[in-house]
Design an enzyme around this catalytic site. Structure first.
Site, PDB file in Angstrom:
ATOM      1  N   ASP A  92       1.694  -6.929   2.598  1.00 33.03           N
ATOM      2  CA  ASP A  92       0.778  -5.970   3.218  1.00 33.03           C
ATOM      3  C   ASP A  92       1.535  -4.816   3.889  1.00 33.03           C
ATOM      4  O   ASP A  92       1.076  -4.248   4.870  1.00 33.03           O
ATOM      5  CB  ASP A  92      -0.150  -6.653   4.227  1.00 33.03           C
ATOM      6  CG  ASP A  92      -1.544  -6.050   4.241  1.00 33.03           C
ATOM      7  OD1 ASP A  92      -1.753  -5.010   3.599  1.00 33.03           O
ATOM      8  OD2 ASP A  92      -2.425  -6.621   4.911  1.00 33.03           O
ATOM      9  N   HIS A 135       0.812  -1.216   0.000  1.00 29.51           N
ATOM     10  CA  HIS A 135       0.000   0.000   0.000  1.00 29.51           C
ATOM     11  C   HIS A 135       0.845   1.265   0.000  1.00 29.51           C
ATOM     12  O   HIS A 135       1.944   1.293   0.520  1.00 29.51           O
ATOM     13  CB  HIS A 135      -0.943  -0.012   1.199  1.00 29.51           C
ATOM     14  CG  HIS A 135      -1.847  -1.210   1.216  1.00 29.51           C
ATOM     15  ND1 HIS A 135      -2.721  -1.482   0.195  1.00 29.51           N
ATOM     16  CD2 HIS A 135      -1.969  -2.235   2.097  1.00 29.51           C
ATOM     17  CE1 HIS A 135      -3.363  -2.622   0.472  1.00 29.51           C
ATOM     18  NE2 HIS A 135      -2.920  -3.096   1.607  1.00 29.51           N
TER      19      HIS A 135
HETATM   20  C1  GRE Z   1      -4.719  -3.353   5.503  1.00 29.97           C
HETATM   21  O1  GRE Z   1      -5.239  -2.438   4.888  1.00 29.97           O
HETATM   22  O2  GRE Z   1      -4.411  -4.403   4.950  1.00 29.97           O
HETATM   23  C2  GRE Z   1      -4.436  -3.155   6.964  1.00 29.97           C
HETATM   24  C3  GRE Z   1      -4.885  -2.006   7.592  1.00 29.97           C
HETATM   25  C4  GRE Z   1      -4.603  -1.821   8.926  1.00 29.97           C
HETATM   26  C5  GRE Z   1      -3.888  -2.760   9.628  1.00 29.97           C
HETATM   27  C6  GRE Z   1      -3.459  -3.897   9.014  1.00 29.97           C
HETATM   28  C7  GRE Z   1      -3.732  -4.110   7.691  1.00 29.97           C
HETATM   29  O3  GRE Z   1      -5.587  -1.096   6.908  1.00 29.97           O
HETATM   30  O4  GRE Z   1      -3.328  -5.251   7.115  1.00 29.97           O
HETATM   31 ZN    ZN Z   2      -3.811  -4.587   2.813  1.00 29.58          ZN
END
Ligand code: GRE
Ligand code: ZN
Length: 320
Positions: free
Chosen positions: A283, A10
């Site tokens: 992630d 992300h």
């Molecule tokens: C995600 O978007 O995958 C996420 C979050 C917050 C904590 C852990 C997580 O938004 O994996």
């Molecule tokens: Zn994610």
């Protein structure tokens, strides 16, 4: 393993910080995550250190899905995609993009997908669960208005990543007084697994048999729940599907390891869906890149399966 491809990673960009939810984070942890979301050089250094050749980037929760006004969702999705296109263009061998889509307007979402794939070379779309709509409702994607989007995904030959978000405000009674169960600890998987089931039982994959979805976190609880679901659903006269739910999971989904470095789950997935439908993901930066990568490098699976999950399935699926 060298040459890994990580597919649920992300980012955010200047002016788009508000699209990533900080709910549930301790302030000191959030400060680290927030800076890493924008820090391309540190991301590349971590990838180098951990044998990750390429990362496919996307907005995280909640992206544009929590924005009820259509025009604003359309505008912010377009801005996020433009920012991501810039990051990918600066490092075309290291990054790829998933489009954010303003699902609040299904036809605008289909148009934005096409623009991102044809103009920017994006590898698909990543959407953060249902979309809020004006007036307070929630729009889930088994709605027939999304057929043009599914058709566009198939025509462009790109997948749709259904990423978690928290349940709608009206659906949180079960978590009252227990905020620790919202977000990635529990509620994300319940919400996302249920949404994926809505798509399956609606007959979506009978209407669009070539459509490919991706779900993360080793399957959002689904792989081990489907046999019982199928057994009981076979007694329901109003549900008429051409295949069993597990067959759709095997034929229309890829499942990633994002944020869930659990060996028994991965071995269960190998038995349940097979090595050809699994993808590595870290992630990052919501999780430490090293946690997912070092676990994956030594998890007790065969080396051919590690190559498939860590790299080759992504090469094939995304045409890398
Ligand atoms: C995600 O978007 O995958 C996420 C979050 C917050 C904590 C852990 C997580 O938004 O994996
Ligand atoms: Zn994610």
């Amino acid at each position: 393993m060298q040459g890994k491809i990580a597919v649920e990673e992300h980012f955010t960009a200047p002016g788009l910080e508000e699209l990533i939810s900080r709910i549930g984070w301790e302030p000191a942890d959030w400060a680290r995550v927030e800076s890493r979301l924008q820090d391309v050089e540190f991301r590349l250094a971590e990838m180098d250190r951990l044998g990750i050749e390429r990362a496919l980037l996307s907005l995280g929760a909640f992206g544009v899905q929590e924005i009820p006004e259509r025009s604003r969702a359309i505008e912010l999705a377009s801005r996020a995609n433009e920012a991501l296109a810039g990051i990918v263009a600066d490092h075309p061998a290291r990054f790829g993009g998933f489009a954010a889509l303003p699902m609040q307007d299904p036809l605008a979402a289909a148009a934005e997908l096409e623009r991102c794939v044809t103009e920017y070379g994006f590898k698909g779309a990543l959407v953060n669960g249902f979309s809020d709509v004006d007036g307070g409702g929630a729009l889930y994607y088994d709605d027939a208005r999304f057929d043009p989007l599914w058709e566009r995904l198939v025509a462009l030959d790109v997948p749709f990543y259904l990423h978690p978000r928290n349940p709608h405000a009206s659906q949180r009674l079960i978590y009252e007084g227990r905020p620790e169960l919202l977000g990635p600890t529990w509620a994300f998987a319940v919400e996302t697994g249920t949404h994926a089931l809505r798509l399956i039982t609606s007959g979506l994959f009978d209407r669009h048999p070539d459509l490919t979805l991706i779900i993360g976190h080793q399957g959002e609880f689904l792989p081990f729940a489907l046999p019982r679901l199928a057994q009981r659903m076979s007694h329901l006269k109003h549900v008429r599907l051409e295949k069993s739910p597990t067959e759709y999971l095997r034929e229309n989904f890829y499942i990633t390891t994002s944020g869930n470095s659990h060996t028994a789950s991965l071995i269960g997935l190998l038995l349940e869906v097979g090595a050809d439908r699994l993808l590595f993901a870290a992630d990052y930066p919501f999780e430490e890149m090293a946690d997912g990568a070092t676990w994956f490098d030594s998890v007790p699976i065969s080396e051919p399966d590690r190559e498939k999950i860590g790299r080759m399935n992504a090469v094939r699926l995304f045409g890398l």
